[in-house]
Every structure is written in C-alpha cells, then in structure tokens.
Design a protein around this motif. Sequence first.
Motif, PDB file in Angstrom:
ATOM      1  N   VAL A 243       0.833  -1.198   0.000  1.00  0.00           N
ATOM      2  CA  VAL A 243       0.000   0.000   0.000  1.00  0.00           C
ATOM      3  C   VAL A 243       0.867   1.247   0.000  1.00  0.00           C
ATOM      4  O   VAL A 243       0.604   2.223  -0.719  1.00  0.00           O
ATOM      5  CB  VAL A 243      -0.961  -0.004   1.210  1.00  0.00           C
ATOM      6  CG1 VAL A 243      -1.580   1.375   1.411  1.00  0.00           C
ATOM      7  CG2 VAL A 243      -2.068  -1.025   1.001  1.00  0.00           C
ATOM      8  N   ARG A 244       1.933   1.252   0.815  1.00  0.00           N
ATOM      9  CA  ARG A 244       2.834   2.398   0.842  1.00  0.00           C
ATOM     10  C   ARG A 244       3.459   2.634  -0.527  1.00  0.00           C
ATOM     11  O   ARG A 244       3.548   3.773  -1.011  1.00  0.00           O
ATOM     12  CB  ARG A 244       3.927   2.171   1.891  1.00  0.00           C
ATOM     13  CG  ARG A 244       4.796   3.399   2.132  1.00  0.00           C
ATOM     14  CD  ARG A 244       5.922   3.079   3.095  1.00  0.00           C
ATOM     15  NE  ARG A 244       6.980   2.317   2.439  1.00  0.00           N
ATOM     16  CZ  ARG A 244       8.023   1.797   3.085  1.00  0.00           C
ATOM     17  NH1 ARG A 244       8.118   1.909   4.393  1.00  0.00           N
ATOM     18  NH2 ARG A 244       8.960   1.140   2.421  1.00  0.00           N
TER      19      ARG A 244
ATOM     20  N   MET B  11       2.286   1.676  -3.557  1.00  0.00           N
ATOM     21  CA  MET B  11       1.284   2.141  -4.524  1.00  0.00           C
ATOM     22  C   MET B  11       0.916   3.602  -4.266  1.00  0.00           C
ATOM     23  O   MET B  11       0.762   4.395  -5.207  1.00  0.00           O
ATOM     24  CB  MET B  11       0.029   1.267  -4.454  1.00  0.00           C
ATOM     25  CG  MET B  11       0.265  -0.218  -4.646  1.00  0.00           C
ATOM     26  SD  MET B  11       1.039  -0.615  -6.227  1.00  0.00           S
ATOM     27  CE  MET B  11       1.423  -2.360  -5.971  1.00  0.00           C
ATOM     28  N   ALA B  12       0.773   3.976  -2.994  1.00  0.00           N
ATOM     29  CA  ALA B  12       0.414   5.358  -2.675  1.00  0.00           C
ATOM     30  C   ALA B  12       1.503   6.325  -3.102  1.00  0.00           C
ATOM     31  O   ALA B  12       1.218   7.431  -3.587  1.00  0.00           O
ATOM     32  CB  ALA B  12       0.139   5.485  -1.174  1.00  0.00           C
TER      33      ALA B  12
ATOM     34  N   LYS C 244      -3.706   3.382   5.444  1.00  0.00           N
ATOM     35  CA  LYS C 244      -4.188   2.061   5.064  1.00  0.00           C
ATOM     36  C   LYS C 244      -5.457   1.709   5.822  1.00  0.00           C
ATOM     37  O   LYS C 244      -6.420   1.203   5.243  1.00  0.00           O
ATOM     38  CB  LYS C 244      -3.117   0.993   5.313  1.00  0.00           C
ATOM     39  CG  LYS C 244      -3.631  -0.417   5.033  1.00  0.00           C
ATOM     40  CD  LYS C 244      -2.553  -1.456   5.081  1.00  0.00           C
ATOM     41  CE  LYS C 244      -3.138  -2.852   4.987  1.00  0.00           C
ATOM     42  NZ  LYS C 244      -4.061  -3.027   3.844  1.00  0.00           N
TER      43      LYS C 244
ATOM     44  N   PHE D 146      -6.137   7.352  -5.115  1.00  0.00           N
ATOM     45  CA  PHE D 146      -5.544   6.772  -3.915  1.00  0.00           C
ATOM     46  C   PHE D 146      -6.309   5.539  -3.438  1.00  0.00           C
ATOM     47  O   PHE D 146      -5.707   4.540  -3.034  1.00  0.00           O
ATOM     48  CB  PHE D 146      -5.462   7.809  -2.801  1.00  0.00           C
ATOM     49  CG  PHE D 146      -4.287   8.736  -2.924  1.00  0.00           C
ATOM     50  CD1 PHE D 146      -2.997   8.242  -2.849  1.00  0.00           C
ATOM     51  CD2 PHE D 146      -4.461  10.085  -3.130  1.00  0.00           C
ATOM     52  CE1 PHE D 146      -1.903   9.083  -2.972  1.00  0.00           C
ATOM     53  CE2 PHE D 146      -3.381  10.942  -3.248  1.00  0.00           C
ATOM     54  CZ  PHE D 146      -2.091  10.434  -3.178  1.00  0.00           C
TER      55      PHE D 146
ATOM     56  N   THR E   6      -4.476   1.893  -4.623  1.00  0.00           N
ATOM     57  CA  THR E   6      -3.581   1.407  -3.571  1.00  0.00           C
ATOM     58  C   THR E   6      -4.012   0.029  -3.091  1.00  0.00           C
ATOM     59  O   THR E   6      -3.365  -0.979  -3.396  1.00  0.00           O
ATOM     60  CB  THR E   6      -3.533   2.396  -2.399  1.00  0.00           C
ATOM     61  OG1 THR E   6      -4.860   2.653  -1.915  1.00  0.00           O
ATOM     62  CG2 THR E   6      -2.894   3.706  -2.823  1.00  0.00           C
ATOM     63  N   ASP E   7      -5.103  -0.032  -2.357  1.00  0.00           N
ATOM     64  CA  ASP E   7      -5.472  -1.310  -1.754  1.00  0.00           C
ATOM     65  C   ASP E   7      -5.910  -2.355  -2.767  1.00  0.00           C
ATOM     66  O   ASP E   7      -5.677  -3.546  -2.558  1.00  0.00           O
ATOM     67  CB  ASP E   7      -6.582  -1.098  -0.712  1.00  0.00           C
ATOM     68  CG  ASP E   7      -6.013  -1.146   0.698  1.00  0.00           C
ATOM     69  OD1 ASP E   7      -5.219  -0.255   1.031  1.00  0.00           O
ATOM     70  OD2 ASP E   7      -6.340  -2.089   1.438  1.00  0.00           O
TER      71      ASP E   7
END
Length: 507
Positions: free
Chosen positions: A176-177, A179-180, A204, A299, A303-304
């Motif tokens: 997640v970090r 991708m963000a 997250k 976002f 991300t997720d």
Amino acid sequence: MATFLLACFLLCLLLHLLLGRLLLRCSSALPLPPGPFNFPILGSLPLIGPKHHSGLARLSRRFGPIMYLKMGMRNAIVVSSPSAARIFLKTLDSHFSSRPQGIISKALAYDGRDMVFADYGLNWKLLRRISSLHLLGPKAMAGWADVRRDEVSRMLLSIRSLGESHKAVVLPNLLVRTMANVIGRIALSQRVFDEEGKEAKDFKEMVMELLVGTGTSNMGDLVPALRWLDPLGTRKKMWRIHDRFDVMLTRLLAKHAATAWERQGKPDFLDLLAADGAAGRDEEHISEETIKAFIADLFVAGTDTSAIVIEWAMAEMLRKPSILRRAQEEIEGVVGRHRLLEESDIPNLPYLQAICKETLRLHPPTPLSIPHFASEPCEAGGYRIPGKSWLLVNIWAIGRDADLWTNPLEFDPERFLSGEMARVEPNGSDFELIPFGAGRRMCAGKQMGMVMMQYSLGSLVHSFDWSLQEGAGEIDMEERPGLVLPKAVPLSALATPRLATTAYAAV
C-alpha cells in the motif's frame, strides 16, 4: 360522404388505440427474471447474508444467471455468467452507464464528482478523456515508468533490510505504501509516505475501513425511509472518513500549489488536469471538489486494490511452493540474478502473467461490480428489466463457475497457458474474466493495475525466497468482505535475498 369519412377516421383511431394497448400489454407481459422471495422492506437481504458475493452466487445457482431480487426497497438485477454479462455490459451498455447515488458517492466522491461514481455525462467524459491522455493511457504510462521503477526498488530495499534482520514482512503494508507513493509522485509530484510509520498505517486503515466497511448493504441507500435513522452508523462513519480524507487531500494540494515553481516545464498530472479543466467549456469546469474527488479515486482504487491482488497471489504461491519456484525459474531464465526485473521483461514471462490472471479469476479485487443503474426499462435475455434497477455483475461467481472452469477452486496458472482459456485476457472483451468490468464504465486504471501487479509481484518473486515464520501454521485464506475482498488476516512472511549483492546495490 362527410359522415362516412368521419366514421372511418374514428374507426381507424379506435383500432390504433386498441392495437397500441395490445402491444403495450404484450410488452409488459414479459416476465421479470426469476429470483428469490422478497421480504417486506428488506427484500432478499436476509437470504443473501453478510458476504454478498457468495450469497448471491448461491442464489444464482438456483435461479439462473440473470436474477431479479429486491435489495431492501431497490430493484436489483444480478448477473452471474459470461453470456449474461455480455448482454448487459456490451449489448445494453448504453442503458446501464450511470451509477446509483448513495452515501459512498456523496462522502468519498464529493457528491459524485469523481470518475468512478459519477453519472454518465459531461463531467465523467471530461475526466475520462483527461486521465486517458495524461495518466492512464499507453503513452502516459510509458512516461511514468521511472517512477514505478524507483518506488518498487525502494520497496525491495525495505524488504531486504527486514530479511537481513530476520524480521517478518507484512506484505499489504509495504504494498500500500508503494502504490500510494507511485500515485502521489505521478499525480502530485510528492511521495505521500517517506517510510512505514504511523501516517502510512493510518492511511491504510482509513482506506480499508472505507472499502470493507461498506458495500451494497448500506441500509440508508437500500431502504430510503431508514436513511435518517442510520441504524448501522454507516452514514456517520462515511462522513468521518470523508473528513479525514479531506484533511489529507487539502494538505497535499496545498503543498502541491506551494511547489509549483519547481515544476516549470515539467507538469505533473494535477497541473495538466487543472490546465485542461480551465481550458474547457463552462459546463466542463473542473472545481476544487472535482479535483479532490478524482485524487481520492486514485488513492483508494489504486492502492489497496492492487495490494490485495498481489497479497492473494503471494499467499497462493506460499501454499503451493512449486508454483513459486517455477515462477522464479522463469524470471531467472530471462533476467538472471545480477539485475532487477524491468517492466520490459514482462512480455517474456508467460507463467508470471498466468499467475496474475489466475489470481484475478479466483480473488478479484472487487467481487461484485460497482452497481450500474438502468436509465430506463428494457428487455434482456427475454426478461423485463424495470427502469431504475441496480445491476450487479458477480465477478467472483463467474470466476468460480464449475461449468466454465475445471477445478474452479484450485489455484492453477496452467489453465491460462494451454487449452481453451489460454486466449482469455482481463481486458473487458473476454467475459469469462472481467475483474476490471467491461463496457464504457470499465475501470479506467486497468492498464496501470495490470502493470503494477505484474511488475511488483514479479519483483517480489525474483528478488527473494519466501517462507512462513516458524510455527505459523497454515495460511488463513478467509476473505474480509466489502466493496473489495482482502485477506481477513494480513499475509506475513520471511524474505531471504536471492540476487547478487550488486543487483540490490544498483537500486
């Protein structure tokens, strides 16, 4: 003579009216699709259960691939086969191009001003055009390749450090970090999280609370009379998350505006979005809320959802180490052990691509499509579809259909290397595999999602040997249901570097 003509005219008028009524009765005589019993007020919700995707799949096995039911007070059509999905998302695409508006679109999307939840109209078309041109199209994707390479390399360094310290890697947190930060650098020229700290963890949790804590079961949307009561607290929770998101977005946009001088001659996506919006017609003006809604889309969706699919893939390979070893051997045969994987290597890695497709089949990030909305009554498959019906495509059920897939519950990438399914691609044209949807409301970020999945997963597989912690037992494969479908228990594993030291040093 005049009397005769008048009588003929009246007779023709009467026949016309009678024929019109007869045709109307014939058209309305088409049956609704079959479906389960609908309770007063709640409709079929008690029969579905908390996991909507699996509950609806169970009912569809009884009532068929086109099913009608009530979700609370709302008419809903549930589609659970490739042929039925083709009818609604291709043949009748124009009838189902809008979205029903609810608490998520109001809170997350600033009252439907984004691209995911917006009605089909000028605003949606403008955002889609700009994003295709500057962010999600092939040319734009190629332009941001260095950003993806740098952020994935940073992730690998973090994992290597954990591995050398014999500490377990909690994969979804790192993913997640990563991708963000990719999205932040492309859209806003800034990394969102410098390291895995409290800020990244809070982000997250906020995204997961939004995506898992809601779905088609929000009672205020399904039973409008209960909206003001908010019996499950969903409305209050969504606006609380909205406020947290708004604070984050306001901070990021303010920082972006303050650093405009640094981007002279090299605009990022937000600069291009604002410039295109300012140059548009009055009805195409892009407001600050529209910008916030669009950035929130990036976002949340970017991300997720990507992290979830990669986590499922790693979990499946850890359960079947032979698949992991074969993937490593394939990548090593193309890349070797003296450099990192590059995006340009992926076309030469068919087994890695098959693993990604098999993961999307068995664990689609969105098990049910984001609801479509019937603009007017229509006919589909010999059934009458009421106007203003919600359309839900059960992507999860299609991917696990025993009539379509051999051993559908088994994770087997081989099915995409030979035989009938080797031709299938998740591009919206092959309705056997539509994790990103299909038609004009297909996910605009499909290409970015596939690239990030293949590149990130391939890098994890190539760069490290993976194993479970001693005494960890079997991997928990339970799903945590919601708009997306993450693992109920985050995947934690040990990573041992397997490449030459010089490969990591080149990061």
